[in-house]
Design a protein around this motif. Structure first.
Motif, short mmCIF file in Angstrom:
data_model
loop_
_atom_site.label_atom_id
_atom_site.label_comp_id
_atom_site.label_asym_id
_atom_site.label_seq_id
_atom_site.Cartn_x
_atom_site.Cartn_y
_atom_site.Cartn_z
N ALA A 142 0.83 -1.20 0.00
CA ALA A 142 0.00 0.00 0.00
C ALA A 142 0.87 1.26 0.00
CB ALA A 142 -0.94 -0.01 1.21
N ALA A 143 2.02 1.20 0.65
CA ALA A 143 2.92 2.35 0.68
C ALA A 143 3.50 2.66 -0.70
CB ALA A 143 4.05 2.11 1.69
N LEU A 144 3.53 1.66 -1.59
CA LEU A 144 4.03 1.86 -2.95
C LEU A 144 2.96 2.41 -3.91
CD1 LEU A 144 6.28 -1.22 -3.81
CD2 LEU A 144 6.97 1.16 -3.55
N LEU A 145 1.73 2.45 -3.47
CA LEU A 145 0.65 2.88 -4.36
C LEU A 145 0.88 4.27 -4.95
CD1 LEU A 145 -2.03 2.33 -5.72
CD2 LEU A 145 -3.16 3.23 -3.69
N PRO A 146 1.30 5.28 -4.18
CA PRO A 146 1.52 6.59 -4.80
C PRO A 146 2.58 6.55 -5.92
CG PRO A 146 1.44 6.80 -2.42
CD PRO A 146 1.46 5.33 -2.73
N GLU A 147 3.63 5.77 -5.71
CA GLU A 147 4.66 5.65 -6.75
C GLU A 147 4.11 4.96 -8.00
OE1 GLU A 147 9.19 3.90 -7.24
OE2 GLU A 147 8.33 4.08 -5.24
N LEU A 148 3.30 3.92 -7.80
CA LEU A 148 2.69 3.24 -8.92
C LEU A 148 1.73 4.18 -9.66
CD1 LEU A 148 2.08 0.71 -10.62
CD2 LEU A 148 0.41 0.06 -8.88
N SER A 149 0.93 4.92 -8.91
CA SER A 149 -0.01 5.86 -9.52
C SER A 149 0.71 6.91 -10.34
CB SER A 149 -0.86 6.53 -8.44
OG SER A 149 -1.69 5.60 -7.81
N ALA A 150 1.81 7.43 -9.80
CA ALA A 150 2.59 8.44 -10.53
C ALA A 150 3.17 7.86 -11.81
CB ALA A 150 3.69 9.00 -9.64
N ALA A 151 3.67 6.64 -11.75
CA ALA A 151 4.25 6.00 -12.93
C ALA A 151 3.17 5.76 -13.99
CB ALA A 151 4.92 4.69 -12.55
N LEU A 152 2.00 5.34 -13.57
CA LEU A 152 0.90 5.12 -14.52
C LEU A 152 0.45 6.45 -15.13
CD1 LEU A 152 -1.14 2.45 -12.57
CD2 LEU A 152 0.17 2.09 -14.66
N ALA A 153 0.42 7.50 -14.32
CA ALA A 153 0.00 8.81 -14.83
C ALA A 153 0.98 9.32 -15.88
CB ALA A 153 -0.13 9.79 -13.68
N LYS A 154 2.26 8.99 -15.71
CA LYS A 154 3.28 9.44 -16.67
C LYS A 154 3.05 8.84 -18.05
CE LYS A 154 7.18 10.48 -13.70
NZ LYS A 154 8.54 10.08 -13.30
N VAL A 155 2.50 7.66 -18.11
CA VAL A 155 2.25 7.04 -19.41
C VAL A 155 0.80 7.27 -19.83
CG1 VAL A 155 4.08 5.31 -19.22
CG2 VAL A 155 1.80 4.76 -18.40
N ARG A 156 0.20 8.31 -19.26
CA ARG A 156 -1.15 8.76 -19.62
C ARG A 156 -2.21 7.70 -19.36
NH1 ARG A 156 -0.02 13.56 -22.20
NH2 ARG A 156 1.96 13.60 -23.29
N LYS A 157 -2.10 7.08 -18.22
CA LYS A 157 -3.08 6.07 -17.83
C LYS A 157 -3.75 6.49 -16.52
CE LYS A 157 -1.86 2.96 -20.98
NZ LYS A 157 -2.66 2.55 -22.07
N ASP A 158 -4.20 7.75 -16.45
CA ASP A 158 -4.81 8.26 -15.22
C ASP A 158 -6.00 7.41 -14.78
OD1 ASP A 158 -3.01 10.38 -15.04
OD2 ASP A 158 -4.24 11.65 -16.33
N GLU A 159 -6.80 6.94 -15.75
CA GLU A 159 -7.97 6.13 -15.39
C GLU A 159 -7.55 4.80 -14.79
OE1 GLU A 159 -6.75 4.84 -19.44
OE2 GLU A 159 -7.01 6.79 -18.54
N VAL A 160 -6.42 4.25 -15.22
CA VAL A 160 -5.91 3.00 -14.66
C VAL A 160 -5.47 3.24 -13.22
CG1 VAL A 160 -4.14 1.22 -14.84
CG2 VAL A 160 -5.25 2.09 -16.90
N ALA A 161 -4.74 4.32 -12.99
CA ALA A 161 -4.29 4.66 -11.64
C ALA A 161 -5.49 4.84 -10.72
CB ALA A 161 -3.44 5.92 -11.66
N ALA A 162 -6.51 5.53 -11.18
CA ALA A 162 -7.71 5.75 -10.37
C ALA A 162 -8.41 4.43 -10.06
CB ALA A 162 -8.66 6.69 -11.09
N ARG A 163 -8.47 3.53 -11.05
CA ARG A 163 -9.12 2.23 -10.83
C ARG A 163 -8.36 1.41 -9.79
NH1 ARG A 163 -8.16 -2.74 -13.81
NH2 ARG A 163 -6.71 -1.42 -14.91
N ILE A 164 -7.03 1.42 -9.88
CA ILE A 164 -6.21 0.64 -8.92
C ILE A 164 -6.34 1.23 -7.53
CG2 ILE A 164 -3.84 0.05 -8.29
CD1 ILE A 164 -3.32 -0.31 -11.31
N GLU A 165 -6.32 2.56 -7.42
CA GLU A 165 -6.50 3.20 -6.12
C GLU A 165 -7.85 2.84 -5.52
OE1 GLU A 165 -5.71 7.38 -6.39
OE2 GLU A 165 -3.63 7.03 -6.98
N ALA A 166 -8.89 2.79 -6.37
CA ALA A 166 -10.22 2.42 -5.89
C ALA A 166 -10.24 0.98 -5.40
CB ALA A 166 -11.25 2.62 -7.00
#
Length: 172
Positions: A142-166
């Motif tokens: 869970a502590a790695l989630l922000p890093e994963l979200s940032a990496a996904l956002a960099k490749v223009r996958k904001d919706e993927v990051a949001a889904r994983i966070e949910a």
């Protein structure tokens, strides 16, 4: 190992990824890295061949104690008497996924994060996948989630990051 078996990394396998103590040949190390507990032995063998690796790579890793069949791991866990108090009083080195509060949550989060890295980041996610491999419990994942979200956002996958966070918020 049968084609239908699903290999998983052992504690020794995760340690090898982190510390490189055995100095595996690069091809075997690459194959060890792609063992994720979700792909069948048959699929991993096909990947190994496509990477020009040895046909018996999984067997070599199994003989070294770096991977095991998930069925074999489950059987050994069921047969092993549990003594959590003794392990903690003996000063266990590092918590294992089985020692975390919820092994099912760990497995779910591990699978979710690894799949997101594999599917959306590819080679760009190599170091992030190594960090995921080092996590011993669901809190570390869970502590790695922000890093994963940032990496996904960099490749223009904001919706993927949001889904994983949910999915994390829902308890996976």
């Amino acid at each position: 190992m049968r084609d239908s078996d699903v290999p998983v990394k052992t504690n020794e396998g995760r340690d090898e990824i982190e510390h490189r103590t055995r100095k595996l040949p690069p091809m075997l190390r690459s194959i060890l890295l792609i063992v994720d507990g979700e792909r069948s032995a048959r699929h991993l063998r096909e990947l190994a061949v496509s990477l020009h690796g040895p046909a018996d790579a999984l067997e070599q890793l199994e003989q070294l104690g770096l991977i095991a069949s998930s069925a074999a791991v489950a059987a050994s866990l069921a047969a092993t008497p549990r003594a959590p108090a003794a392990a903690s009083s003996a000063g266990a080195a590092a918590p294992t996924p089985a020692a975390s509060a919820s092994p099912q949550r760990y497995q779910a989060l591990y699978a979710l994060m690894s799949e997101a890295v594999r599917e959306h980041l590819g080679l760009r996610g190599y170091f992030l996948q190594l960090k995921i491999e080092r996590c011993a419990n669901s809190d570390e994942l869970a502590a790695l989630l922000p890093e994963l979200s940032a990496a996904l956002a960099k490749v223009r996958k904001d919706e993927v990051a949001a889904r994983i966070e949910a999915q994390f918020a829902a308890g996976a």
